[in-house]
Enzyme design. Structure first.
Site, mmCIF file in Angstrom:
data_model
loop_
_atom_site.group_PDB
_atom_site.id
_atom_site.type_symbol
_atom_site.label_atom_id
_atom_site.label_comp_id
_atom_site.label_asym_id
_atom_site.label_seq_id
_atom_site.Cartn_x
_atom_site.Cartn_y
_atom_site.Cartn_z
ATOM 1 N N ILE A 31 13.831 13.545 -25.654
ATOM 2 C CA ILE A 31 12.387 12.545 -25.471
ATOM 3 C C ILE A 31 12.040 12.403 -24.467
ATOM 4 C CG2 ILE A 31 14.229 10.475 -25.115
ATOM 5 C CD1 ILE A 31 13.243 9.081 -27.891
ATOM 6 N N HIS A 99 25.880 18.982 -25.256
ATOM 7 C CA HIS A 99 24.581 19.511 -24.937
ATOM 8 C C HIS A 99 24.182 20.597 -24.003
ATOM 9 C CE1 HIS A 99 24.252 16.104 -23.351
ATOM 10 N NE2 HIS A 99 23.279 16.494 -22.280
ATOM 11 N N HIS A 101 20.356 21.941 -21.661
ATOM 12 C CA HIS A 101 19.209 21.634 -21.461
ATOM 13 C C HIS A 101 18.794 22.859 -21.525
ATOM 14 C CE1 HIS A 101 19.699 17.211 -20.617
ATOM 15 N NE2 HIS A 101 20.885 17.593 -20.643
HETATM 16 P P1 5GP Z 1 22.348 14.284 -20.371
HETATM 17 O O1 5GP Z 1 22.286 13.684 -19.773
HETATM 18 O O2 5GP Z 1 23.251 13.198 -21.124
HETATM 19 O O3 5GP Z 1 22.152 15.069 -19.368
HETATM 20 O O4 5GP Z 1 21.424 14.618 -21.040
HETATM 21 C C1 5GP Z 1 21.072 13.685 -22.169
HETATM 22 C C2 5GP Z 1 19.607 13.760 -22.670
HETATM 23 O O5 5GP Z 1 19.335 13.110 -24.093
HETATM 24 C C3 5GP Z 1 18.305 13.029 -21.570
HETATM 25 O O6 5GP Z 1 17.736 14.303 -21.396
HETATM 26 C C4 5GP Z 1 17.666 12.872 -22.811
HETATM 27 O O7 5GP Z 1 16.402 11.867 -22.264
HETATM 28 C C5 5GP Z 1 17.791 12.345 -23.694
HETATM 29 N N1 5GP Z 1 17.894 12.070 -25.324
HETATM 30 C C6 5GP Z 1 18.980 10.462 -25.199
HETATM 31 N N2 5GP Z 1 18.264 10.097 -26.342
HETATM 32 C C7 5GP Z 1 17.253 10.940 -26.730
HETATM 33 C C8 5GP Z 1 16.674 10.581 -28.353
HETATM 34 O O8 5GP Z 1 16.885 9.499 -28.935
HETATM 35 N N3 5GP Z 1 16.069 11.560 -28.867
HETATM 36 C C9 5GP Z 1 15.709 12.773 -27.727
HETATM 37 N N4 5GP Z 1 15.177 13.793 -28.367
HETATM 38 N N5 5GP Z 1 16.516 12.883 -26.552
HETATM 39 C C10 5GP Z 1 17.259 12.157 -26.647
#
Ligand code: 5GP
Ligand code: ZN
Length: 113
Positions: A31, A99, A101
């Site tokens: 997002i 997840h 990236h």
């Molecule tokens: P982290 O910070 O845990 O490595 O990555 C989480 C990712 O999830 C972030 O890059 C954030 O932008 C993405 N994200 C959070 N909420 C949502 C959502 O509701 N939809 C989508 N498509 N991505 C999300």
């Protein structure tokens, strides 16, 4: 009903822009993209992080990684790309559902900040 954001996405409770999917894994656009291509790849089943996935279901860990490489191909990232899994607070993990990236479409700096 799940309380985990990415479980809700995997269940279809929250709509996302799906890139690729299998029976066991889902790839969708972040997002808040940090590169021209920024896709998240998750196992449909909940695992908090890479260690719990690798220990709990190593075959699924391989399927998630394989889908990430298929995303790189389908997104045309022939110049290269990066696959990252942030873990814990120092790792910058903000969603506690494992997840990957997949980032690409521009030169990526190393080391990361
Ligand atoms: P982290 O910070 O845990 O490595 O990555 C989480 C990712 O999830 C972030 O890059 C954030 O932008 C993405 N994200 C959070 N909420 C949502 C959502 O509701 N939809 C989508 N498509 N991505 C999300
Ligand atoms: Zn979850």
């Amino acid at each position: 009903m799940s309380v985990c954001l990415f479980c809700k996405i995997a269940n279809g409770e929250i709509p996302v822009d799906v890139v690729l999917e299998t029976d066991t894994a889902l790839a969708f656009r972040d997002i808040d993209p940090q590169a021209p291509t920024h896709v998240l790849v998750i196992p449909r089943e909940h695992f908090a992080n890479a260690k719990s996935l690798a220990q709990g279901n190593p075959a699924l860990a391989g399927q998630v990684l394989a889908l990430a490489t298929e995303v790189a191909t389908s997104e045309g990232l022939e110049n290269g790309y990066r696959i990252v899994t942030n873990t814990g607070s120092d790792g910058g993990q903000s969603v506690d559902h494992m997840h990957l990236h997949v980032l690409g479409g521009r030169p990526l700096t190393w080391p990361p900040g």
